[in-house]
Design an enzyme around this catalytic site. Structure first.
Site, PDB file in Angstrom:
ATOM      1  N   SER A 143       0.999  -1.229  -0.070  1.00  0.00           N
ATOM      2  CA  SER A 143       0.294  -0.104   0.196  1.00  0.00           C
ATOM      3  C   SER A 143       0.705   1.410  -0.064  1.00  0.00           C
ATOM      4  O   SER A 143       1.409   1.497  -0.916  1.00  0.00           O
ATOM      5  CB  SER A 143      -0.866   0.201   1.287  1.00  0.00           C
ATOM      6  OG  SER A 143      -2.037   0.954   1.118  1.00  0.00           O
ATOM      7  N   HIS A 179      -4.571  -1.404  -4.302  1.00  0.00           N
ATOM      8  CA  HIS A 179      -5.870  -2.008  -4.031  1.00  0.00           C
ATOM      9  C   HIS A 179      -6.843  -1.672  -5.030  1.00  0.00           C
ATOM     10  O   HIS A 179      -7.912  -1.211  -4.741  1.00  0.00           O
ATOM     11  CB  HIS A 179      -6.471  -1.231  -2.545  1.00  0.00           C
ATOM     12  CG  HIS A 179      -5.488  -1.130  -1.486  1.00  0.00           C
ATOM     13  ND1 HIS A 179      -4.913  -2.354  -0.976  1.00  0.00           N
ATOM     14  CD2 HIS A 179      -4.745  -0.360  -0.796  1.00  0.00           C
ATOM     15  CE1 HIS A 179      -4.248  -2.122  -0.049  1.00  0.00           C
ATOM     16  NE2 HIS A 179      -3.966  -0.949   0.202  1.00  0.00           N
TER      17      HIS A 179
END
Length: 252
Positions: A143, A179
């Site tokens: 991330s 994501h």
């Protein structure tokens, strides 16, 4: 496609980044558990004959002590020799560069990529990471720990409505989307930002996928599950195109 290529292997002494939307999950007996992509980052380091040394950075979570504890626990369970560099309330090591150069892998947790970049630059961690990367220490993370290596990407650092971050470390000349399959705002905003040239061409990953770079060259997309994809987004003739990349599934 942005100079992308595929190779069978890379030398362990090449500057290497594995940027992911994975590498960690819920543990069975611990809060976290490192997964196949983190194991692969260790493989890329070329370490043999001893436990791998992995430095954990949780700057994007404000160096939360519980997070660092759980990451350390997960690393120990995996057989790594863990360390960490925290910056709050002051750096925990005298010489960040020297510490990172002793590692096989640097693993960066998610959270606020904007906060992470600001704190790294304040304390010179950005320069230390660049030196370690050039020396062959594998840089990886998830991330925010993926976006940070790139020119920029999309982030919730400023609130629930995603915004661009354009001041990544720039070790890699691309933008990065994370994501991609699990957060609805990610894909359309990345397309918009690439189309308007706020961000350069971008590589993106679904949850469970990762991107391997040798130097600044994209090498391959990998995944630790059977469904995660990876993509290349670019502006061509005033339009934005997205190309699905071939993904190699890790077997663990």
């Amino acid at each position: 496609m942005g100079g992308a290529l595929t190779v069978d292997a890379m030398p362990s002494d090449a500057p290497t980044i594995l940027a992911t939307s994975g590498g960690i999950g819920q543990g069975q007996r611990t809060r976290f558990e490192f997964t196949a992509m983190t194991d692969y980052a260790v493989d890329l380091s070329g370490v043999t004959g001893r436990p791998p040394r992995v430095c954990l950075l949780a700057t994007a979570m404000g160096d939360d002590k519980a997070v660092l504890h759980y990451l350390t626990e997960a690393a120990q369970v995996r057989g790594f020799i863990p360390s960490h560099v925290a910056l709050f309330p002051m750096p925990t090591v005298d010489d960040v560069t020297a510490h990172l150069l002793e590692q096989d892998v640097v693993w960066v947790f998610g959270g606020s990529v904007a906060g992470l970049l600001a704190m790294w630059r304040l304390h010179g961690v950005d320069e230390a990471l660049g030196i370690a990367w050039q020396a062959g220490v594998v840089l990886t993370g998830t991330s925010a720990g993926s976006i940070c290596w790139h020119a920029g990407g999309t982030t919730d650092s400023f609130g629930p409505q995603l915004q661009p971050v354009t001041n990544g470390l720039g070790f890699l000349p691309y933008a990065n989307g994370v994501h991609y399959d699990s957060e609805d705002q990610r894909r359309p905003l990345l397309h918009e930002l690439v189309g308007s040239e706020v961000l350069p061409s971008a590589f993106a990953t679904d949850d469970g996928a990762g991107l391997v770079y040798r130097g600044t060259q994209f090498v391959e997309a990998i995944a630790e599950n059977n469904t995660a994809g990876a993509y290349f987004v670019e502006r061509c003739g005033g339009a934005v195109t997205e190309t699905a990349l071939g993904v190699r599934r890790l077997q663990r």
